[in-house]
Structures are given as C-alpha cells and as structure tokens.
Design a protein around this motif. Structure first.
Motif: not given
Length: 121
Positions: A106-109, A111
């Motif tokens: 998952w890439d929080d940057n 989303g």
C-alpha cells in the motif's frame, strides 16, 4: 521407453478424489443443510471427533459469510443472550468459501495499492 507419469494424469474415470475434512468444510455443509440457524447450531452440526469446531470458530465463520453476502441475518442478536439467526442466501456449491490473506504493498502517498501478489494493481 517409459515415461514418468503424474499421478493426477492417471485418474480413473468415475472415481472421486476425497478431500480431507476441514472445519470450514464441515461448517459450510452444516449451513447448506440447515434452514435458519445460529452459530451454535453450526458448531453443533459441524463438530466431529476428527475435526473439532468450536463455537468461536463457528461464530467467526458466520460473521465472515454474513459480511460477504452469503448469509442474511434473520434476527439480530440481543445483549441478554439471544443469538443472531442466519439464513443462507448465496449457495455457490459444495466447496466452502474461505477468507484469504493477500500480500500487497500500500502506498500512503498515492492512496493506492502499488502491488498485489498474484493480481494487478
């Protein structure tokens, strides 16, 4: 000239392959055979000496199936001990639906998922 054969390739027609019993399989068979039921009913009907099924496992399995749309809640649970009553509304066949855990990044940057194992992100 002999070739090594895969045992799966030499299956005899008309002979079914027997799968080992699992708690999910036993619970799914019980659910498919019951009309309206509680998780305790499922545990009671699915529990065997070789494949134990606890009430907790049956409760969790019923919740998972209800969340996935396989079961409908006929009567909600009450705090004073009245259990929820379920009914099967999506019978997809003899093999039990199972919860799977999927490895993903998952890439929080951004989303979004950058990678899903075995799938497309």
């Amino acid at each position: 000239m002999t070739q090594d054969r895969n045992p799966k390739d030499t299956a005899v027609r008309g002979v079914r392959r027997v799968r080992a019993a699992t708690p999910q399989g036993n619970m799914w068979r019980a659910i498919r055979g019951l009309g309206a039921f509680t998780y305790r009913d499922v545990a009671m009907h699915a529990n065997t000496s070789s494949v134990p099924v606890s009430e907790g496992a049956a409760r969790d399995y019923c919740r998972m199936l209800a969340n996935a749309g396989y079961l409908r809640v006929e009567r909600k649970a009450q705090p004073k001990g009245r259990l929820a009553v379920y009914r099967l509304v999506r019978d997809t066949g003899p093999r039990p639906p199972r919860e799977k855990r999927v490895r993903a990044v998952w890439d929080d940057n951004r989303g979004e998922y950058a990678y899903i194992a075995g799938g497309v992100a």
